[in-house]
Write a protein that holds these residues in place. Structure first.
Motif, PDB file in Angstrom:
ATOM      1  N   TYR A 331      -0.111 -42.146   3.201  1.00 15.08           N
ATOM      2  CA  TYR A 331       0.902 -41.164   3.569  1.00 15.08           C
ATOM      3  C   TYR A 331       0.293 -39.763   3.631  1.00 15.08           C
ATOM      4  N   GLU A 422       6.990 -44.325   8.163  1.00 18.49           N
ATOM      5  CA  GLU A 422       7.341 -45.394   7.231  1.00 18.49           C
ATOM      6  C   GLU A 422       6.683 -45.192   5.873  1.00 18.49           C
ATOM      7  N   ARG A 425       7.988 -41.451   4.162  1.00 16.60           N
ATOM      8  CA  ARG A 425       9.318 -41.391   3.545  1.00 16.60           C
ATOM      9  C   ARG A 425       9.328 -41.975   2.131  1.00 16.60           C
ATOM     10  N   ARG A 426       8.312 -42.752   1.798  1.00 10.81           N
ATOM     11  CA  ARG A 426       8.242 -43.371   0.473  1.00 10.81           C
ATOM     12  C   ARG A 426       7.536 -42.488  -0.559  1.00 10.81           C
ATOM     13  N   TYR A 427       7.017 -41.371  -0.124  1.00 14.30           N
ATOM     14  CA  TYR A 427       6.406 -40.385  -1.014  1.00 14.30           C
ATOM     15  C   TYR A 427       7.350 -39.192  -1.133  1.00 14.30           C
ATOM     16  N   GLU A 429       8.327 -40.628  -4.103  1.00 15.56           N
ATOM     17  CA  GLU A 429       8.812 -41.652  -5.034  1.00 15.56           C
ATOM     18  C   GLU A 429       7.652 -42.460  -5.588  1.00 15.56           C
ATOM     19  N   PRO A 432       2.563 -44.699  -1.625  1.00 13.07           N
ATOM     20  CA  PRO A 432       2.528 -45.818  -0.681  1.00 13.07           C
ATOM     21  C   PRO A 432       1.170 -45.968   0.007  1.00 13.07           C
ATOM     22  N   MET A 450       3.059 -49.262  -4.229  1.00 15.71           N
ATOM     23  CA  MET A 450       3.879 -48.072  -4.473  1.00 15.71           C
ATOM     24  C   MET A 450       3.607 -47.436  -5.836  1.00 15.71           C
TER      25      MET A 450
END
Length: 515
Positions: A331, A422, A425-427, A429, A432, A450
């Motif tokens: 990411y 994709e 958006r997971r960082y 949190e 990824p 993750m």
């Protein structure tokens, strides 16, 4: 400002600099963090000190230079630097000790993420500032519990600021949040009023905002590792001057020409509300992450992916010539920071420890060497075992390691890619990351990683067990009686005033100059 028994909200339409000052005073007097919070902070402090003493023992440039500088500012009413009982000016002890803590880039990390309040700015930060709490508590002749609570308070202020304002977005260095917190807590322990703390924060924000220029360039310098130390030295000086009567800018976070409002313009308010905890478990330190060795934390997902793949397919380490390519997908900002093309050919430690290619290749090289020497059993039976047996350490960033031909050969096989929206958006949190290793017989895929080992949301790693290995490794590098130091640091909250005064009085080893 609104308040409950467990939290305090500094609204954007209030004088937040004054509010931070009052919060620090009130928290140190009546805050009630849970034992879990105190225990986790104790672990982070132990980690920080052992990182610092090993950096000094191995003769790294900035920590040694700044420690020598500090010893030239003797002050009978001062505090000690790491490794002795000689008292020096507090701000000089703080700059020296903070620089040592940060030198390896191996202490704790936060990513500014609190989704329940939609506070997801994702700013970085590190546990670089604990020497401020120790120095202030020693000056005030307080005990270990006060020092520990002060560390919680520093992490709370800087951690919550990291959730609501992304400094990196505007090319400002992340140490700003920690310096603000340091000024507030240093003053609060030493009896400053909220007005005096406000003035000190105003001085720092108005006079000393550091840019991320220190972290850019083809090969990084001492300024990268010493950034927190230098900013904190000035923040403490601001606090000292304010307590002597110097009038710094007031209400700085609503000042129309301060840094925060320049980058996020408002109609008069500060750009954010600030939520600070007073009691219980919900403190910023509980969301901070440990590094299980020496590496830039953005690479932790890739390291976990490689560990998982090598453990699941040990032939990757047994027959490394079968590896045709390695694709790492991650990411932003990981891709931009440790995937910078300039980092493909690191020539200094500071650049190597910010190179995804170098970090991953070094771990894989160690796995190959481990299997060659000890067979598959050398990796261990679990992910925890592999973290311990392959742990990246200072010698992995020395000049011999940086130019190791086997590492360089593996680096040439790596392709580092940005995973796009994709992954982004997971960082923050998680971290990824996906690793795919293609051999002459097929492709092995780690899947999406993750929450790697060390991440606050990881539920599979035995964190204390892995940290015990790291503490032992760093302690043995740094001091003669490392077991005793580790035990003392683990009991920080129980130390009396006399014991706290001597907590940094230990004998440093001299292992020459790090190369």
């Amino acid at each position: 400002m609104s308040e409950t028994t467990s939290s305090r909200v500094l609204a954007r339409n209030t004088n937040q600099a004054l509010g931070i000052g009052q919060y620090a005073i009130d928290f140190l007097r009546e805050g009630k963090p849970s034992q879990a919070v105190l225990d986790r902070t104790t672990l982070f402090h132990t980690d920080a000190v052992l990182c610092g003493v090993s950096a000094l023992a191995l003769g790294t440039n900035a920590p040694v230079l700044l420690r020598k500088e500090a010893l030239g500012y003797r002050d009978k009413n001062g505090v000690p630097v790491f490794g002795g009982d000689k008292l020096v000016a507090p701000e000089k002890a703080i700059v020296a000790n903070c620089a040592a803590v940060r030198e390896w880039d191996s202490n704790g990390t936060n990513f500014g993420y609190r989704p329940e309040l939609n506070h997801t700015a994702g700013e970085f930060g590190h546990n670089d500032f604990y020497p401020v709490a120790i120095a202030a508590a020693q000056l005030a002749k307080e005990d270990g519990l006060m020092a520990l609570r002060a560390m919680v308070c520093i992490d709370e202020i800087r951690g919550r600021l990291a959730e609501v304002f992304s400094l990196k977005t505007y090319k400002i260095d992340h140490v700003v949040h920690g310096a603000i917190a340091s000024a507030a807590v240093y003053g609060a322990i030493l009896g400053a009023t909220a007005d005096e703390i406000e003035g000190a924060i105003g001085m720092f924000v108005a006079h000393a905002i550091p840019w991320r220029a220190i972290r850019a360039g083809k090969q990084l310098s001492d300024s990268k590792g010493a950034s927190a130390a230098i900013s904190t030295e000035f923040a403490v000086l601001c606090m000292q001057r304010s307590m002597r009567g110097f009038m710094g800018p007031r209400d700085i976070l609503r000042n129309p020409e301060n840094m925060f409002r320049q980058f996020q313009p408002t109609q008069g308010d500060s750009p954010f509300d600030l939520h600070l905890s007073m009691s219980g478990d919900d403190f910023a330190v509980m969301g901070m992450h440990f590094k299980l060795g020496l590496y830039e934390h953005q690479s932790a997902g890739a390291l976990q992916g490689v560990i998982d793949l090598v453990q699941g397919h040990p032939e990757l380490a047994e027959k490394p010539d079968c590896i045709k390519s390695i694709v790492i997908t991650a990411y932003e900002p990981a891709f931009g920071i440790i995937g910078d093309p300039a980092k493909r050919d690191p020539k200094t430690r500071q650049s190597a420890d910010h190179s995804m290619l170098y970090i991953v290749s070094t771990l894989l090289r160690k796995a190959i060497e481990c299997v060659a020497s000890n067979g598959r059993a050398g990796l261990g039976a679990s992910s925890d075992d592999a973290w311990k047996n392959l742990m990246l350490e200072p010698q992995d960033y020395g000049s011999e390691a940086i130019f190791n031909p086997n590492t360089r050969a593996l680096m040439a096989k790596i392709q580092f890619e940005h995973g796009g929206a994709e992954f982004d958006r997971r960082y923050p949190e998680g971290i990824p990351t996906q690793v795919k290793i293609t051999t002459d017989t097929g492709t092995h895929d780690s899947g999406l990683v993750m929450f790697p080992g060390g991440h606050a949301r990881n539920t599979t790693a035995n964190l204390n067990d892995i940290l015990a290995t790291k503490f032992s490794m760093m302690g043995k590098l740094g001091v003669k009686k490392s077991k005793g130091l580790i035990a003392t640091l683990g009991q920080l909250g129980s130390l009396n005033r006399k014991q706290l005064a001597a907590v940094y009085d230990f004998e440093l080893l001299d292992r020459g100059t790090f190369e």
